[in-house]
Motif scaffolding. Sequence first.
Motif, mmCIF file in Angstrom:
data_model
loop_
_atom_site.group_PDB
_atom_site.id
_atom_site.type_symbol
_atom_site.label_atom_id
_atom_site.label_comp_id
_atom_site.label_asym_id
_atom_site.label_seq_id
_atom_site.Cartn_x
_atom_site.Cartn_y
_atom_site.Cartn_z
ATOM 1 N N PHE A 34 0.355 38.571 77.201
ATOM 2 C CA PHE A 34 0.127 39.655 75.922
ATOM 3 C C PHE A 34 0.536 38.863 74.451
ATOM 4 O O PHE A 34 -0.736 39.123 73.868
ATOM 5 N N ALA A 35 1.161 37.881 75.004
ATOM 6 C CA ALA A 35 1.635 37.029 73.775
ATOM 7 C C ALA A 35 0.938 36.691 73.386
ATOM 8 O O ALA A 35 0.272 35.845 71.870
ATOM 9 N N GLY A 36 -0.006 35.521 74.373
ATOM 10 C CA GLY A 36 -1.164 34.775 74.438
ATOM 11 C C GLY A 36 -2.395 35.812 73.603
ATOM 12 O O GLY A 36 -3.066 34.465 72.261
ATOM 13 N N LYS A 37 -2.523 36.540 73.579
ATOM 14 C CA LYS A 37 -3.491 37.246 72.781
ATOM 15 C C LYS A 37 -2.485 38.020 71.779
ATOM 16 O O LYS A 37 -3.357 39.321 71.180
ATOM 17 N N ASN A 38 -1.481 38.109 71.252
ATOM 18 C CA ASN A 38 -0.871 38.513 70.350
ATOM 19 C C ASN A 38 -0.892 40.232 70.245
ATOM 20 O O ASN A 38 -1.254 41.045 69.653
ATOM 21 N N LEU A 39 -0.655 40.851 70.996
ATOM 22 C CA LEU A 39 -1.252 42.204 72.026
ATOM 23 C C LEU A 39 0.615 42.829 71.804
ATOM 24 O O LEU A 39 1.120 41.967 72.767
ATOM 25 N N PRO A 40 0.649 43.884 71.314
ATOM 26 C CA PRO A 40 2.758 44.231 71.634
ATOM 27 C C PRO A 40 2.282 44.754 73.299
ATOM 28 O O PRO A 40 1.703 45.376 73.412
ATOM 29 N N LEU A 41 3.372 44.652 74.299
ATOM 30 C CA LEU A 41 3.853 45.449 75.534
ATOM 31 C C LEU A 41 5.567 45.611 75.332
ATOM 32 O O LEU A 41 6.812 45.203 75.126
ATOM 33 N N ILE A 42 5.703 46.443 76.133
ATOM 34 C CA ILE A 42 6.809 47.818 76.142
ATOM 35 C C ILE A 42 6.321 47.536 77.890
ATOM 36 O O ILE A 42 6.133 48.608 78.348
ATOM 37 N N GLY A 43 8.144 47.224 78.314
ATOM 38 C CA GLY A 43 8.412 47.931 79.789
ATOM 39 C C GLY A 43 9.667 47.211 80.387
ATOM 40 O O GLY A 43 10.304 46.434 78.768
ATOM 41 N N ASP A 44 10.266 47.569 81.131
ATOM 42 C CA ASP A 44 9.009 48.027 81.993
ATOM 43 C C ASP A 44 9.886 49.767 82.406
ATOM 44 O O ASP A 44 11.199 49.441 82.978
ATOM 45 N N ASP A 45 9.401 50.550 82.796
ATOM 46 C CA ASP A 45 10.501 51.596 83.565
ATOM 47 C C ASP A 45 10.926 51.884 82.303
ATOM 48 O O ASP A 45 11.854 52.221 82.109
ATOM 49 N N ILE A 46 10.618 53.609 82.013
ATOM 50 C CA ILE A 46 10.862 54.178 80.971
ATOM 51 C C ILE A 46 12.686 54.748 80.904
ATOM 52 O O ILE A 46 12.664 55.425 82.320
ATOM 53 N N LYS A 47 13.199 55.475 80.002
ATOM 54 C CA LYS A 47 14.452 55.103 80.354
ATOM 55 C C LYS A 47 14.595 56.819 79.572
ATOM 56 O O LYS A 47 14.174 56.860 78.812
ATOM 57 N N SER A 48 14.904 57.944 80.187
ATOM 58 C CA SER A 48 14.602 59.404 79.503
ATOM 59 C C SER A 48 15.495 59.245 78.653
ATOM 60 O O SER A 48 16.705 58.647 78.279
ATOM 61 N N GLN A 49 15.487 60.469 77.994
ATOM 62 C CA GLN A 49 17.229 60.777 76.610
ATOM 63 C C GLN A 49 17.584 60.990 77.031
ATOM 64 O O GLN A 49 18.657 59.859 76.066
ATOM 65 N N LEU A 50 17.923 61.511 78.045
ATOM 66 C CA LEU A 50 19.328 62.242 78.669
ATOM 67 C C LEU A 50 18.987 62.251 79.578
ATOM 68 O O LEU A 50 19.473 63.262 80.182
ATOM 69 N N GLY A 51 18.733 61.306 80.627
ATOM 70 C CA GLY A 51 19.005 61.636 81.997
ATOM 71 C C GLY A 51 19.454 60.544 83.287
ATOM 72 O O GLY A 51 20.809 60.223 82.171
ATOM 73 N N ALA A 52 19.631 60.856 84.391
ATOM 74 C CA ALA A 52 20.760 60.446 85.311
ATOM 75 C C ALA A 52 20.945 58.653 84.698
ATOM 76 O O ALA A 52 22.356 58.207 85.151
ATOM 77 N N THR A 53 20.342 57.928 84.670
ATOM 78 C CA THR A 53 20.823 56.225 84.381
ATOM 79 C C THR A 53 20.992 56.237 82.790
ATOM 80 O O THR A 53 21.884 55.038 82.623
ATOM 81 N N ILE A 54 20.322 57.047 82.153
ATOM 82 C CA ILE A 54 21.155 56.622 80.839
ATOM 83 C C ILE A 54 22.613 56.669 80.187
ATOM 84 O O ILE A 54 23.607 56.068 80.325
ATOM 85 N N THR A 55 22.976 57.647 81.519
ATOM 86 C CA THR A 55 24.352 58.698 81.373
ATOM 87 C C THR A 55 25.183 57.999 82.543
ATOM 88 O O THR A 55 26.050 57.377 81.939
ATOM 89 N N HIS A 56 25.100 56.843 83.184
ATOM 90 C CA HIS A 56 25.149 56.431 84.268
ATOM 91 C C HIS A 56 25.857 54.896 83.428
ATOM 92 O O HIS A 56 26.588 54.734 84.219
ATOM 93 N N ARG A 57 24.789 54.820 83.042
ATOM 94 C CA ARG A 57 24.924 53.536 82.508
ATOM 95 C C ARG A 57 26.130 53.975 81.061
ATOM 96 O O ARG A 57 27.151 52.552 80.531
ATOM 97 N N VAL A 58 26.240 54.857 80.720
ATOM 98 C CA VAL A 58 27.096 54.796 79.481
ATOM 99 C C VAL A 58 28.823 55.354 79.755
ATOM 100 O O VAL A 58 29.917 54.816 79.706
#
Length: 387
Positions: free
Chosen positions: A182-206
């Motif tokens: 993706f860098a070679g083609k200068n294309l933006p890449l976002i990832g991986d695995d979306i973190k919910s707004q206020l879900g289990a993972t973000i709450t556990h991390r905080v």
Amino acid sequence: MDKIKIAIAGLGNCASSLVQGIYYYQDKGPDDAIGLMHWEIGGYTPADIEVVAAFDIDKRKVGQDVNSAIRSDPNCTRVFCDHLPASGVTVQMGRILDGIADHMKEYEDRHTFLPADRPEPSLEEVVAILKESGAEILLNYMPVGSERAAFFYAECALQAEVAFVNNIPVFIASDPQWARRFAGKNLPLIGDDIKSQLGATITHRVLTDLFKKRGVKMERTYQLNTGGNTDFLNMLNRHRLKSKKKSKTEAVQSVTARRLKNENIHIGPSDYVPWQKDNKICFIRMEGKLFGDVPMNLELRLSVEDSPNSAGVAIDSLRCAKLALERSEGGVLEAPSAYFCKHPPRQFTDDEAYQMLEKFIKKFPGNVREMSDYRRKKETKITLKEH
């Protein structure tokens, strides 16, 4: 202001909430836009996002208008925006590959996927659709464990020269080889695995970060999740769950004061309860030691509507990808990936990721006025080139 033109691979519950949100916020302003982390990013609001192409494999969705298809079974998320107008965009047949787990065939039609009796498109055909639609960003919403399908759509994004937002736990942004392509083609890449707004993972991390900052020694923890949507049904196949469990576990391990032994941390979807539909219930337990080696424990129960919980994050991801396109900034977008995703290439605390994201949003062109100047110059160049 031009539109942010997106294509969606997989019109499930998450896509339904995203599309509903685009319309829901059309008549809102910054003072009544409840539930958004950012009302505008680079001058773009949620209403500036436009779906121009979509792919699915279910016979109840393929051939339908996008805004009709998102209400079709097996989708079961909450409807919070009624009376969507026809979008004028027809859902195209996608590639199945490993997108359907065999065990899902054993469940009622309203809970599972029903493949359309249509020819599956080649990579070249999907690329042609993306180009003809004018899509700038491809959003990946394949089911968990669909590694081949996710790689297929990532390849389509590269060939069509569009940005890619990977919302599932198949490792693309966090894979150096994909990142380099993706860098070679200068294309933006976002990832991986979306973190919910206020879900289990973000709450556990905080909470884990709080233990660390307050000097509490965490000794063991678990996170158990149940739900009744196709995501939870799909993940009854433990093999498909492997990458999801790794993604969620690493998201928590990365903010501990000391990494826990595998036997002392258990994180992952636990069971499928059909009547819960898109409601996700999370149970977190954390055990540790306070001052003087005095033991303590914390237990938390979180109940959220799963898909709307991720849609606002997806809306911010898309707008950040658009900014990167306008700035000619390709490759993995580190700050958006760190803040929006569970398994970015590099983990940061959520406080660090938040500061990084705000800097990313505000850097050159830096504000709405400068961004508008940037767009005018860009449009002028295009006009001169055409003449």
